[in-house]
Design an enzyme around this catalytic site. Structure first.
Site, PDB file in Angstrom:
ATOM      1  N   HIS A   1     -15.014  19.262 -26.504  1.00  0.00           N
ATOM      2  CA  HIS A   1     -16.450  19.547 -26.427  1.00  0.00           C
ATOM      3  C   HIS A   1     -16.691  20.981 -25.936  1.00  0.00           C
ATOM      4  CE1 HIS A   1     -16.913  14.966 -25.621  1.00  0.00           C
ATOM      5  NE2 HIS A   1     -17.411  15.177 -26.827  1.00  0.00           N
TER       6      HIS A   1
ATOM      7  N   LYS B   1     -23.805   1.831 -26.261  1.00  0.00           N
ATOM      8  CA  LYS B   1     -22.379   2.132 -26.441  1.00  0.00           C
ATOM      9  C   LYS B   1     -21.543   1.638 -25.264  1.00  0.00           C
ATOM     10  CE  LYS B   1     -21.254   5.861 -29.592  1.00  0.00           C
ATOM     11  NZ  LYS B   1     -20.561   7.161 -29.705  1.00  0.00           N
TER      12      LYS B   1
ATOM     13  N   ARG C   1     -13.529  16.614 -36.354  1.00  0.00           N
ATOM     14  CA  ARG C   1     -12.090  16.577 -36.099  1.00  0.00           C
ATOM     15  C   ARG C   1     -11.347  16.205 -37.381  1.00  0.00           C
ATOM     16  NH1 ARG C   1     -13.330  13.063 -30.999  1.00  0.00           N
ATOM     17  NH2 ARG C   1     -14.937  12.643 -32.531  1.00  0.00           N
TER      18      ARG C   1
ATOM     19  N   SER D   1     -13.275  11.426 -26.343  1.00  0.00           N
ATOM     20  CA  SER D   1     -13.613  10.803 -25.065  1.00  0.00           C
ATOM     21  C   SER D   1     -12.975   9.414 -24.963  1.00  0.00           C
ATOM     22  CB  SER D   1     -15.126  10.674 -24.912  1.00  0.00           C
ATOM     23  OG  SER D   1     -15.723  11.945 -24.880  1.00  0.00           O
TER      24      SER D   1
END
Ligand code: ADP
Length: 157
Positions: free
Chosen positions: A18, A42, A91, A129
């Site tokens: 990030h 989430k 990514r 993460s």
């Protein structure tokens, strides 16, 4: 007129991937506003205040980076900060589908705001993460993949 980008995400927790996206965003924009999404659905590991404070601490010496939390529409947040763009990172191909849907939806909601992507740096293509949370909860060392401020928070979990 300063050009601002909004960089939204869950940041649960913020990683060096990030941080790299923000740094590269600053090459294109005068100011990056990091939007930490509340995202209770989430089931985040850290509550939104903790995620926000880790982000703020990470960029405390950087006057062109701000962080806020939000739980409404991203385009409204972008408007509130006079942002010209939404900044996101890519990514692998697996990110593409979701990012493409989100960018398309946001464009439908507001044509004026462009979504801009930066490709993950080679060293961080595997950093997420989720990966950080999983490795850390099993006792693995992730200190080289997150900003220093995050390490004690992970250790406390
Ligand atoms: P979200 O829940 O919105 O996916 P994240 O905090 O996981 O939030 O990610 C925010 C954005 O940062 C996403 O666009 C994601 O693809 C990007 N990102 C996350 N990790 C990396 C990385 N290592 N390199 C480049 N971009 C990344």
């Amino acid at each position: 007129m300063k050009k601002t980008a909004i960089y939204p995400g869950t940041f649960d927790p913020i990683t060096l991937g990030h941080v790299d996206v923000v740094k590269r965003g600053l090459k294109m924009f005068d100011r990056v506003v990091i939007g930490v999404a509340d995202n209770p659905g989430k089931g985040p590991m850290f509550d939104v205040e903790t995620r926000l404070s880790m982000v703020r601490e990470t960029f405390k010496g950087e006057p062109n980076v701000e962080a806020v939390c939000f739980n409404g529409l991203l385009v409204d947040l972008a408007h509130g900060h006079q942002a010209a763009a939404i900044l996101r990172g890519l990514r692998a191909a697996s990110d593409f589908e979701y990012e493409f849907q989100m960018a398309t939806m946001n464009r439908r909601l507001d044509e004026r705001i462009e979504t801009v992507f930066v490709m993950a740096r080679e060293d961080y293509t595997f950093v997420s993460s989720r990966f950080i949370r999983e490795i850390s909860s099993m006792g693995g060392d992730v200190s080289e993949l997150v900003p220093p401020v995050v390490v004690p928070f992970l250790a406390a979990k």
